[in-house]
Design a protein around this motif. Structure first.
Motif, mmCIF file in Angstrom:
data_model
loop_
_atom_site.group_PDB
_atom_site.id
_atom_site.type_symbol
_atom_site.label_atom_id
_atom_site.label_comp_id
_atom_site.label_asym_id
_atom_site.label_seq_id
_atom_site.Cartn_x
_atom_site.Cartn_y
_atom_site.Cartn_z
ATOM 1 N N LEU A 127 0.766 -1.331 0.073
ATOM 2 C CA LEU A 127 0.171 0.018 0.078
ATOM 3 C C LEU A 127 0.849 1.483 -0.104
ATOM 4 O O LEU A 127 0.500 2.191 -0.881
ATOM 5 C CB LEU A 127 -0.940 0.059 1.234
ATOM 6 C CG LEU A 127 -1.687 1.336 1.542
ATOM 7 C CD1 LEU A 127 -2.777 1.411 0.148
ATOM 8 C CD2 LEU A 127 -2.395 1.311 2.874
ATOM 9 N N TYR A 128 1.908 1.531 0.813
ATOM 10 C CA TYR A 128 2.496 2.661 1.066
ATOM 11 C C TYR A 128 3.386 2.934 0.100
ATOM 12 O O TYR A 128 3.652 4.099 -0.271
ATOM 13 C CB TYR A 128 3.379 2.377 2.462
ATOM 14 C CG TYR A 128 2.524 2.554 3.229
ATOM 15 C CD1 TYR A 128 2.332 4.103 4.136
ATOM 16 C CD2 TYR A 128 1.629 1.675 4.191
ATOM 17 C CE1 TYR A 128 1.360 4.207 5.279
ATOM 18 C CE2 TYR A 128 0.741 1.744 5.011
ATOM 19 C CZ TYR A 128 0.783 3.124 5.693
ATOM 20 O OH TYR A 128 -0.099 3.352 6.798
ATOM 21 N N PHE A 131 2.081 5.249 -2.440
ATOM 22 C CA PHE A 131 1.813 6.863 -1.904
ATOM 23 C C PHE A 131 3.400 7.411 -1.680
ATOM 24 O O PHE A 131 3.844 7.521 -0.434
ATOM 25 C CB PHE A 131 1.091 6.767 -0.908
ATOM 26 C CG PHE A 131 -0.485 6.445 -1.045
ATOM 27 C CD1 PHE A 131 -1.314 7.646 -1.401
ATOM 28 C CD2 PHE A 131 -0.933 5.412 -0.902
ATOM 29 C CE1 PHE A 131 -2.574 7.179 -1.718
ATOM 30 C CE2 PHE A 131 -2.225 5.100 -1.248
ATOM 31 C CZ PHE A 131 -3.029 6.173 -1.478
ATOM 32 N N TYR A 134 4.225 10.222 0.704
ATOM 33 C CA TYR A 134 4.371 10.172 2.086
ATOM 34 C C TYR A 134 5.526 9.019 2.586
ATOM 35 O O TYR A 134 5.321 8.223 3.403
ATOM 36 C CB TYR A 134 3.047 9.569 2.662
ATOM 37 C CG TYR A 134 1.839 10.428 2.106
ATOM 38 C CD1 TYR A 134 1.643 11.838 2.281
ATOM 39 C CD2 TYR A 134 0.754 9.907 1.513
ATOM 40 C CE1 TYR A 134 0.695 12.733 1.906
ATOM 41 C CE2 TYR A 134 -0.514 10.558 1.101
ATOM 42 C CZ TYR A 134 -0.271 11.696 1.233
ATOM 43 O OH TYR A 134 -1.570 12.665 0.745
ATOM 44 N N LEU A 137 6.136 7.787 6.067
ATOM 45 C CA LEU A 137 5.328 7.199 6.725
ATOM 46 C C LEU A 137 5.726 5.421 6.578
ATOM 47 O O LEU A 137 5.412 4.701 7.415
ATOM 48 C CB LEU A 137 3.863 7.474 6.407
ATOM 49 C CG LEU A 137 3.222 8.642 6.669
ATOM 50 C CD1 LEU A 137 1.824 8.780 6.189
ATOM 51 C CD2 LEU A 137 3.220 8.960 8.132
ATOM 52 N N ALA A 138 6.099 5.366 5.355
ATOM 53 C CA ALA A 138 6.424 3.798 4.950
ATOM 54 C C ALA A 138 7.434 3.296 5.690
ATOM 55 O O ALA A 138 7.530 2.239 5.937
ATOM 56 C CB ALA A 138 6.557 4.029 3.228
ATOM 57 N N ARG A 143 4.345 -1.269 8.678
ATOM 58 C CA ARG A 143 3.484 -0.350 7.463
ATOM 59 C C ARG A 143 3.903 -1.275 6.247
ATOM 60 O O ARG A 143 3.134 -1.240 5.304
ATOM 61 C CB ARG A 143 3.719 0.828 7.244
ATOM 62 C CG ARG A 143 3.153 1.578 8.470
ATOM 63 C CD ARG A 143 2.952 3.147 8.519
ATOM 64 N NE ARG A 143 2.808 3.974 9.633
ATOM 65 C CZ ARG A 143 1.564 4.100 10.249
ATOM 66 N NH1 ARG A 143 0.448 3.635 9.649
ATOM 67 N NH2 ARG A 143 1.249 4.808 11.339
ATOM 68 N N ASP A 144 5.157 -1.776 6.062
ATOM 69 C CA ASP A 144 5.375 -2.414 4.761
ATOM 70 C C ASP A 144 4.830 -3.775 4.538
ATOM 71 O O ASP A 144 4.769 -4.420 3.589
ATOM 72 C CB ASP A 144 7.057 -2.644 4.958
ATOM 73 C CG ASP A 144 7.351 -3.563 6.184
ATOM 74 O OD1 ASP A 144 6.759 -3.683 7.177
ATOM 75 O OD2 ASP A 144 8.055 -4.546 6.117
ATOM 76 N N ARG A 185 -3.142 11.622 3.945
ATOM 77 C CA ARG A 185 -2.012 11.391 4.888
ATOM 78 C C ARG A 185 -2.570 11.136 6.256
ATOM 79 O O ARG A 185 -2.281 10.211 7.024
ATOM 80 C CB ARG A 185 -1.227 12.713 5.274
ATOM 81 C CG ARG A 185 -0.259 13.057 6.196
ATOM 82 C CD ARG A 185 0.616 14.142 6.157
ATOM 83 N NE ARG A 185 1.449 14.314 5.154
ATOM 84 C CZ ARG A 185 2.532 13.669 5.255
ATOM 85 N NH1 ARG A 185 3.028 12.946 6.164
ATOM 86 N NH2 ARG A 185 3.376 13.867 3.994
ATOM 87 N N LEU A 188 -3.193 7.230 6.357
ATOM 88 C CA LEU A 188 -2.009 6.396 6.409
ATOM 89 C C LEU A 188 -1.153 6.698 7.733
ATOM 90 O O LEU A 188 -0.177 5.781 7.874
ATOM 91 C CB LEU A 188 -1.115 6.745 5.204
ATOM 92 C CG LEU A 188 -1.822 6.333 3.721
ATOM 93 C CD1 LEU A 188 -1.148 6.745 2.450
ATOM 94 C CD2 LEU A 188 -2.042 4.847 3.740
ATOM 95 N N SER A 189 -1.323 7.646 8.222
ATOM 96 C CA SER A 189 -0.428 7.952 9.571
ATOM 97 C C SER A 189 -1.080 7.219 10.635
ATOM 98 O O SER A 189 -0.582 7.452 11.763
ATOM 99 C CB SER A 189 -0.462 9.381 9.450
ATOM 100 O OG SER A 189 -1.547 10.150 10.097
#
Length: 374
Positions: A127-128, A131, A134, A137-138, A143-144, A185, A188-189
């Motif tokens: 997903l990240y 984007f 951002y 954030l990744a 988040r990965d 943002r 995703l944050s």
């Protein structure tokens, strides 16, 4: 936006639990027999609504084997996702109605079309990585592991609550997203509170991400793309998609269609993505979105933006698998493959609780529709 969790259908003070199914088409189609007449549906509907003290119905449409059996409308107080309360509206074939969160299920179809065109990332993609704006954030732990598939099935594991906290109150996640300077943002944050893929967390933000990926990949607004690849080929009438003050579509809840066109969406899914013999949504995508990914509760499962369950007619033991969309206020789209049946319901019960909304739509399905067609 506002969403009815629809945990069970209520009828005559007893709960009719909706269980899980597997695969799009299960069981042999019943032997064809004379279809119920519109008058039979109308009589039964009037009896059930009066006996149970149910109100708020705006439209009920039923089709079986491609034949419309009933198109019923009633006047009632209505609300628009953008404009608020509209007062009493006289509904009919040419009057559009909010779909609310049934919109999510349409976005699920649009994603499959865009995927076949190579314009959006596949479910397996991270997903990240979609984007890069951002990028910071990744790099945060965990988040990965979140994929686009987790977005489609609402199993991202991000902290989100728009069910226990009423809309309009501090802490409601969808309201917070809409108020954020950058809604993507904001989503995703959010903190990770569950392992990706392990838990269904109802999340309008997930559909907002999908809508953004579709718009960015196609270079069209969500409504323009939907009109070109779905609505116009299927001969839809009035269509609208509510947007924020910034012009961003409410991807999770903003679609407004004629009730007969919402019914067509169900007929499209029943036909494996084809409309009048013309393929519009890849058949393998229709199968995939209707395949359970995660269990919601004891009653239902979830695929890719579509719910999956089972239901029996009042007084009968045989259960019928359904896939469908559920929206706040009493918006329902049910597809029952073994009966070759599609049921579309629009209501105006926005002020009622989720259970009260299910009282109306559940009674219609189990005590009006199924006893006549099952």
């Amino acid at each position: 936006m506002q969403h009815d969790i629809g945990r069970r259908f209520a009828f005559n003070r007893r709960s009719l639990m909706l269980g899980a199914g597997a695969g799009l088409m299960t069981g042999a189609a019943p032997k064809a027999q004379a279809a119920p007449t519109a008058a039979e549906f109308e009589r039964r509907l009037a009896r059930v609504m009066e006996r149970e003290g149910l109100t708020g119905l705006h439209a009920l449409l039923i089709s079986q084997r491609g034949q419309v059996l009933l198109e019923h409308y009633e006047p009632g107080e209505d609300q628009d996702r953008s404009r608020g309360w509209l007062g009493t509206v006289s509904f009919g074939p040419d009057v559009a109605h909010d779909l609310r969160s049934v919109t999510k299920s349409v976005v699920g179809l649009l994603y499959g079309i865009a995927l076949a065109e190579g314009k959006v990332p596949p479910p397996e993609a991270g997903l990240y990585a979609q984007f890069p704006e951002y990028a910071e954030l990744a790099t945060q732990p965990g988040r990965d592991r979140i994929t686009v598939g987790h977005v489609l099935s609402m199993t991202m594991g991000l902290q989100w609550d728009e069910l226990s906290i009423p809309y309009g109150r501090a802490g409601n996640s969808e309201d917070a997203m809409d108020a954020a300077p950058d809604r993507f943002r904001y989503i995703l944050s959010l903190p990770i509170v569950a392992d990706p893929g392990s838990q269904w967390i109802y999340c309008g933000g997930a559909t907002a991400l999908l809508g953004h990926l579709i718009e960015r990949g196609t270079g069209e607004t969500l409504l323009a793309y939907a009109r070109r690849v779905l609505f116009e080929p299927m001969g839809f009438g009035t269509t609208a998609w509510a947007t924020s003050a910034k012009g961003e579509p409410f991807a999770a809840s903003g679609l407004r269609l004629l009730p007969r066109d919402m019914l067509k969406i169900g007929e499209l899914v029943l036909a494996g993505g084809a409309w009048q013999g013309r393929p519009l949504v890849p058949a393998d995508w229709v199968t995939r979105l209707a395949t359970p990914v995660v269990r919601i509760d004891a009653a239902r499962e979830y695929g890719f933006q579509w719910y999956i369950g089972e239901v029996a007619a009042a007084g009968q033991s045989r259960r019928h698998r359904w896939i469908g969309g559920i929206g706040w206020g009493g918006q329902r789209l049910y597809v029952l493959p073994d009966l070759e049946l599609v049921v579309g319901i629009n209501c105006g019960n926005y002020r009622k609780t989720g259970r009260q909304q299910s009282d109306v739509t559940g009674a219609i399905l189990v005590a009006v529709v199924l006893p006549l067609v099952a």
